[in-house]
Design a protein around this motif. Structure first.
Motif, mmCIF file in Angstrom:
data_model
loop_
_atom_site.group_PDB
_atom_site.id
_atom_site.type_symbol
_atom_site.label_atom_id
_atom_site.label_comp_id
_atom_site.label_asym_id
_atom_site.label_seq_id
_atom_site.Cartn_x
_atom_site.Cartn_y
_atom_site.Cartn_z
ATOM 1 N N GLU A 1 2.678 11.820 5.179
ATOM 2 C CA GLU A 1 2.338 13.235 5.013
ATOM 3 C C GLU A 1 1.642 13.768 6.262
ATOM 4 O OE1 GLU A 1 0.122 13.299 1.353
ATOM 5 O OE2 GLU A 1 1.947 13.306 0.128
ATOM 6 N N ARG A 2 0.758 12.967 6.849
ATOM 7 C CA ARG A 2 0.076 13.384 8.078
ATOM 8 C C ARG A 2 1.068 13.529 9.225
ATOM 9 N NH1 ARG A 2 -5.005 10.519 11.220
ATOM 10 N NH2 ARG A 2 -5.435 12.297 12.555
ATOM 11 N N VAL A 3 1.949 12.551 9.387
ATOM 12 C CA VAL A 3 2.950 12.610 10.458
ATOM 13 C C VAL A 3 3.860 13.813 10.255
ATOM 14 C CG1 VAL A 3 4.959 11.445 11.452
ATOM 15 C CG2 VAL A 3 2.880 10.153 10.975
ATOM 16 N N ASP B 1 0.816 -1.210 0.000
ATOM 17 C CA ASP B 1 0.000 0.000 0.000
ATOM 18 C C ASP B 1 0.857 1.271 0.000
ATOM 19 O OD1 ASP B 1 -2.135 1.741 0.142
ATOM 20 O OD2 ASP B 1 -2.514 1.381 2.278
ATOM 21 N N PRO B 2 1.543 1.566 -1.116
ATOM 22 C CA PRO B 2 2.383 2.766 -1.132
ATOM 23 C C PRO B 2 1.583 4.059 -0.981
ATOM 24 C CG PRO B 2 2.352 1.705 -3.292
ATOM 25 C CD PRO B 2 1.657 0.794 -2.339
ATOM 26 N N ALA B 3 0.382 4.119 -1.538
ATOM 27 C CA ALA B 3 -0.436 5.335 -1.400
ATOM 28 C C ALA B 3 -0.839 5.544 0.057
ATOM 29 C CB ALA B 3 -1.663 5.253 -2.295
ATOM 30 N N GLY B 4 -1.148 4.462 0.759
ATOM 31 C CA GLY B 4 -1.499 4.554 2.179
ATOM 32 C C GLY B 4 -0.325 5.019 3.017
ATOM 33 N N LEU B 5 0.873 4.490 2.717
ATOM 34 C CA LEU B 5 2.058 4.914 3.454
ATOM 35 C C LEU B 5 2.334 6.388 3.187
ATOM 36 C CD1 LEU B 5 4.506 4.365 5.267
ATOM 37 C CD2 LEU B 5 5.765 3.755 3.186
ATOM 38 N N GLN B 6 2.222 6.801 1.941
ATOM 39 C CA GLN B 6 2.460 8.206 1.623
ATOM 40 C C GLN B 6 1.508 9.113 2.395
ATOM 41 O OE1 GLN B 6 2.401 9.229 -2.554
ATOM 42 N NE2 GLN B 6 2.557 11.405 -2.121
ATOM 43 N N PRO C 1 2.260 5.464 15.978
ATOM 44 C CA PRO C 1 1.926 4.209 15.295
ATOM 45 C C PRO C 1 2.532 4.116 13.889
ATOM 46 C CG PRO C 1 -0.012 5.085 16.386
ATOM 47 C CD PRO C 1 1.048 6.151 16.468
ATOM 48 N N VAL C 2 2.625 5.233 13.192
ATOM 49 C CA VAL C 2 3.241 5.233 11.857
ATOM 50 C C VAL C 2 4.756 5.143 11.983
ATOM 51 C CG1 VAL C 2 3.560 6.549 9.730
ATOM 52 C CG2 VAL C 2 1.327 6.536 10.864
#
Length: 104
Positions: free
Chosen positions: A21-23, A12-17, A75-76
């Motif tokens: 970005e949020r972090v 899930d590269p889009a999810g990681l990105q 968590p990230v």
């Protein structure tokens, strides 16, 4: 002070990105934050990096203890590749940190 956190995106590269970005946005709100960026490796697109610069190590450690970062960031960040990620910036002729035990 420079902090480098590397991640494997996996399926899930889009999810990681989005997570990174949020972090990064949460980190950027903290006192002592200088700048930072998110990157993706050009040779291994599964490998990502979140790099941030801080006034000093104490500012970074305090940032991690903020409520929002504990809730949404840790968590990230805990999914980062397990390796040392905090670096001192080396200036020409500067005095470097001593590699001694920090706790007695």
């Amino acid at each position: 002070m420079l902090v480098v956190n590397r991640f494997r995106a996996g399926a899930d590269p889009a999810g990681l990105q989005a997570d990174l970005e949020r972090v990064h946005a949460l980190l950027a709100e903290q006192r002592g934050y200088v700048d930072g960026w998110l990157g993706r490796n050009v040779d291994d697109p599964d490998l990502w990096v979140l790099t941030t610069r801080w006034e000093h190590v104490g500012a970074y450690r305090r940032a991690l203890s903020s409520y929002d970062l504990k809730l949404h960031g840790v968590p990230v960040l805990s999914r980062a590749i397990d390796e040392p990620g905090a670096y001192e910036v080396v200036e020409p002729g500067g005095v470097l940190n001593v590699a001694d035990a920090r706790v007695t």
